[in-house]
Design a protein around this motif. Structure first.
Motif, PDB file in Angstrom:
ATOM      1  N   VAL A   1     -56.871  30.661 -22.062  1.00 13.41           N
ATOM      2  CA  VAL A   1     -56.140  31.075 -23.351  1.00 13.41           C
ATOM      3  C   VAL A   1     -56.924  30.578 -24.564  1.00 13.41           C
ATOM      4  N   GLN A   2     -57.325  29.222 -24.157  1.00 12.16           N
ATOM      5  CA  GLN A   2     -58.365  28.549 -25.329  1.00 12.16           C
ATOM      6  C   GLN A   2     -59.606  29.408 -25.354  1.00 12.16           C
ATOM      7  N   PHE A   3     -60.095  29.686 -24.341  1.00 14.07           N
ATOM      8  CA  PHE A   3     -61.505  30.727 -24.330  1.00 14.07           C
ATOM      9  C   PHE A   3     -61.142  32.075 -25.212  1.00 14.07           C
ATOM     10  N   ALA A   4     -60.018  32.641 -24.932  1.00 13.17           N
ATOM     11  CA  ALA A   4     -59.540  33.936 -25.422  1.00 13.17           C
ATOM     12  C   ALA A   4     -59.682  33.735 -26.736  1.00 13.17           C
ATOM     13  N   VAL A   5     -58.909  32.610 -27.482  1.00 10.83           N
ATOM     14  CA  VAL A   5     -58.852  32.473 -28.611  1.00 10.83           C
ATOM     15  C   VAL A   5     -60.032  32.163 -29.391  1.00 10.83           C
ATOM     16  N   ALA A   6     -61.015  31.485 -29.070  1.00  9.61           N
ATOM     17  CA  ALA A   6     -62.061  31.087 -29.459  1.00  9.61           C
ATOM     18  C   ALA A   6     -62.939  32.068 -29.592  1.00  9.61           C
ATOM     19  N   GLU A   7     -63.002  32.954 -28.580  1.00 10.18           N
ATOM     20  CA  GLU A   7     -63.920  34.201 -28.535  1.00 10.18           C
ATOM     21  C   GLU A   7     -63.450  35.074 -29.620  1.00 10.18           C
ATOM     22  N   GLN A   8     -62.248  35.241 -29.910  1.00  5.90           N
ATOM     23  CA  GLN A   8     -61.853  36.172 -30.868  1.00  5.90           C
ATOM     24  C   GLN A   8     -62.284  35.663 -32.347  1.00  5.90           C
ATOM     25  N   ILE A   9     -62.068  34.431 -32.425  1.00  4.18           N
ATOM     26  CA  ILE A   9     -62.327  34.011 -33.838  1.00  4.18           C
ATOM     27  C   ILE A   9     -64.003  34.022 -33.841  1.00  4.18           C
ATOM     28  N   ARG A  10     -64.885  33.624 -32.774  1.00  7.14           N
ATOM     29  CA  ARG A  10     -66.281  33.698 -32.905  1.00  7.14           C
ATOM     30  C   ARG A  10     -66.626  35.177 -33.191  1.00  7.14           C
ATOM     31  N   ALA A  11     -66.025  36.342 -32.664  1.00 10.05           N
ATOM     32  CA  ALA A  11     -66.282  37.625 -33.143  1.00 10.05           C
ATOM     33  C   ALA A  11     -66.094  37.769 -34.501  1.00 10.05           C
ATOM     34  N   GLY A  12     -65.200  37.080 -35.162  1.00  5.48           N
ATOM     35  CA  GLY A  12     -65.080  37.442 -36.685  1.00  5.48           C
ATOM     36  C   GLY A  12     -63.675  38.261 -36.912  1.00  5.48           C
ATOM     37  N   VAL A  13     -62.725  38.212 -35.695  1.00  8.45           N
ATOM     38  CA  VAL A  13     -61.561  38.764 -35.822  1.00  8.45           C
ATOM     39  C   VAL A  13     -60.659  38.367 -36.853  1.00  8.45           C
ATOM     40  N   ASP A  14     -59.920  39.162 -37.622  1.00 11.14           N
ATOM     41  CA  ASP A  14     -59.054  38.510 -38.707  1.00 11.14           C
ATOM     42  C   ASP A  14     -57.844  38.035 -38.079  1.00 11.14           C
ATOM     43  N   ILE A  15     -57.176  39.257 -37.365  1.00 10.82           N
ATOM     44  CA  ILE A  15     -55.673  38.796 -36.834  1.00 10.82           C
ATOM     45  C   ILE A  15     -55.878  38.841 -35.222  1.00 10.82           C
ATOM     46  N   ILE A  16     -55.771  37.782 -34.688  1.00 10.75           N
ATOM     47  CA  ILE A  16     -56.064  37.375 -33.385  1.00 10.75           C
ATOM     48  C   ILE A  16     -54.818  37.691 -32.413  1.00 10.75           C
ATOM     49  N   SER A  17     -54.975  37.576 -31.175  1.00  9.46           N
ATOM     50  CA  SER A  17     -53.808  37.468 -30.196  1.00  9.46           C
ATOM     51  C   SER A  17     -53.828  36.239 -29.280  1.00  9.46           C
ATOM     52  N   ASP A  18     -53.016  35.801 -28.569  1.00 11.65           N
ATOM     53  CA  ASP A  18     -53.205  34.717 -27.706  1.00 11.65           C
ATOM     54  C   ASP A  18     -54.389  35.082 -26.607  1.00 11.65           C
ATOM     55  N   GLY A  19     -54.584  36.360 -26.254  1.00 12.41           N
ATOM     56  CA  GLY A  19     -55.542  36.781 -25.452  1.00 12.41           C
ATOM     57  C   GLY A  19     -54.641  37.476 -24.066  1.00 12.41           C
ATOM     58  N   GLN A  20     -53.380  37.246 -23.904  1.00 13.13           N
ATOM     59  CA  GLN A  20     -52.409  38.056 -22.956  1.00 13.13           C
ATOM     60  C   GLN A  20     -53.161  37.872 -21.579  1.00 13.13           C
ATOM     61  N   VAL A  21     -53.657  36.639 -21.253  1.00 16.56           N
ATOM     62  CA  VAL A  21     -54.544  36.343 -20.147  1.00 16.56           C
ATOM     63  C   VAL A  21     -53.604  35.873 -18.898  1.00 16.56           C
ATOM     64  N   ARG A  22     -52.252  35.526 -19.038  1.00 15.96           N
ATOM     65  CA  ARG A  22     -51.569  35.103 -17.829  1.00 15.96           C
ATOM     66  C   ARG A  22     -50.856  36.128 -16.801  1.00 15.96           C
ATOM     67  N   ALA A  23     -51.032  37.367 -17.141  1.00 15.44           N
ATOM     68  CA  ALA A  23     -50.425  38.445 -15.996  1.00 15.44           C
ATOM     69  C   ALA A  23     -50.581  39.738 -16.821  1.00 15.44           C
ATOM     70  N   ASP A  24     -50.709  40.770 -15.945  1.00 13.80           N
ATOM     71  CA  ASP A  24     -50.749  42.088 -16.390  1.00 13.80           C
ATOM     72  C   ASP A  24     -49.458  42.363 -17.401  1.00 13.80           C
ATOM     73  N   MET A  25     -49.556  43.330 -18.220  1.00 10.04           N
ATOM     74  CA  MET A  25     -48.505  43.607 -19.396  1.00 10.04           C
ATOM     75  C   MET A  25     -47.112  43.779 -18.954  1.00 10.04           C
ATOM     76  N   VAL A  26     -46.922  44.262 -17.657  1.00  9.38           N
ATOM     77  CA  VAL A  26     -45.592  44.502 -17.044  1.00  9.38           C
ATOM     78  C   VAL A  26     -45.016  43.104 -16.683  1.00  9.38           C
ATOM     79  N   GLN A  27     -45.821  42.640 -15.749  1.00  9.37           N
ATOM     80  CA  GLN A  27     -45.245  41.422 -14.945  1.00  9.37           C
ATOM     81  C   GLN A  27     -45.147  40.039 -15.914  1.00  9.37           C
ATOM     82  N   ALA A  28     -45.989  40.077 -16.975  1.00  6.89           N
ATOM     83  CA  ALA A  28     -45.686  39.240 -17.721  1.00  6.89           C
ATOM     84  C   ALA A  28     -44.307  38.887 -18.361  1.00  6.89           C
TER      85      ALA A  28
END
Length: 297
Positions: free
Chosen positions: A34-61
């Motif tokens: 989660v920390q990595f996904a958030v940091a990379e979005q910010i480093r890329a310059g994204v204005d409105i980020i997400s939490d990265g949705q890294v914990r599971a696939d979109m259904v199982q989560a």
């Protein structure tokens, strides 16, 4: 609607999962992801980020947390989770930037992925409505965190497997009493459902353009009734990284169709399937292209 700038960049949702190592990862193997996904979005310059949705696939989560469902099989009455599902990671993202979108997998998409093995539900439409009620609780939690947008992902709608009318009723349930700006994301070709999809009760309609280019002409001919438009201008299904110029051309076409004041810029879909390096570069080039188009306006 409180947006950070004209034509803000954002993400549809997911980022590659890069788990941490060491003792701390034994407690929560996804915390570093989660920390990595958030940091990379910010480093890329994204204005409105997400939490990265890294914990599971979109259904199982989501379905793994809901009463009445076991291993993607509906065995009883579906209820709300006993505690927030996405709020912890979303709150972390909000410590790093003001503008974060909360993301829910839509009840139509969830229902389509489930096997129903109980007489409680006569059809998938009834399953959708109880899933929507469960997701309403999560949407309330997300609204309380102060997210900028709550997005519902409904990729299944473009296939026609579940009607847009069903999705409309479900969205009313999810967002009842919630004032946070609402969004629906649907990938795929929208031609067959455009008339009803553009009338869904949300503030932002997010669509796939980089791959499904016909969607732009289809949607630009509809009365969007003041809705904002999320324009997918980077291919999420292709590991090839488009040039800044190519992305600029797509953004410009969206500006011409809808007006710069009415659009957000994002990838076609999530980037979870790519390497972290590819996902970052796609986002970084998208942000650079958007900045270039802004400067020319």
């Amino acid at each position: 609607m409180d947006l950070p700038c004209i034509m803000p960049t954002t993400v549809v949702g997911s980022f590659p999962c890069v788990k941490g190592t060491g003792i701390s990862s034994l407690i929560d193997p996804y915390k570093k992801a989660v920390q990595f996904a958030v940091a990379e979005q910010i480093r890329a310059g994204v204005d409105i980020i997400s939490d990265g949705q890294v914990r599971a696939d979109m259904v199982q989560a989501f379905v793994s947390k809901l009463p009445g469902i076991s291993d993607k099989t509906v065995l009883g009455k579906i209820g709300a989770a006993d505690k927030p599902i996405t709020v912890g990671d979303t709150k972390y993202a909000l410590t790093k930037t003001k503008y974060v979108k909360g993301i829910l997998t839509g009840p139509c998409t969830l229902a389509y992925a489930l096997h129903v093995d109980t007489p409680i539900y006569r059809n998938k439409e009834e399953v959708v409505m109880d899933l929507a009620a469960a997701l309403h609780q999560e949407a309330k939690y997300l609204a309380e965190t102060g997210v900028a947008i709550i997005q519902v992902d409904e990729p299944i709608l473009s296939t026609g497997a579940i009607s847009v009318d069903t999705a409309r009723e479900a969205l009313k349930i999810i967002f009842a009493g919630i004032k946070t700006p609402s969004c629906i994301h649907t990938c795929g070709m929208l031609g067959e459902i455009a008339d009803s999809w553009t009338k869904l009760p949300v503030d932002i309609l997010d669509f796939e353009y980089a791959v499904s280019m016909e969607n732009l002409s289809v949607l630009s001919k509809r009365d969007l009734a003041g809705k904002k438009i999320g324009c997918g201008c980077v291919k999420s299904s292709d590991p090839h990284i488009e040039s800044v110029k190519e992305i600029e051309e797509r953004i410009t076409a969206c500006v011409d169709a809808f007006g710069a004041e009415n659009i957000l810029i994002d990838p076609d879909c999530g980037l979870r399937m790519h390497t972290p390096e590819t996902a970052f570069e796609k986002l970084a080039r998208m942000c650079e292209a958007t900045k270039n188009v802004r400067e020319r306006l």
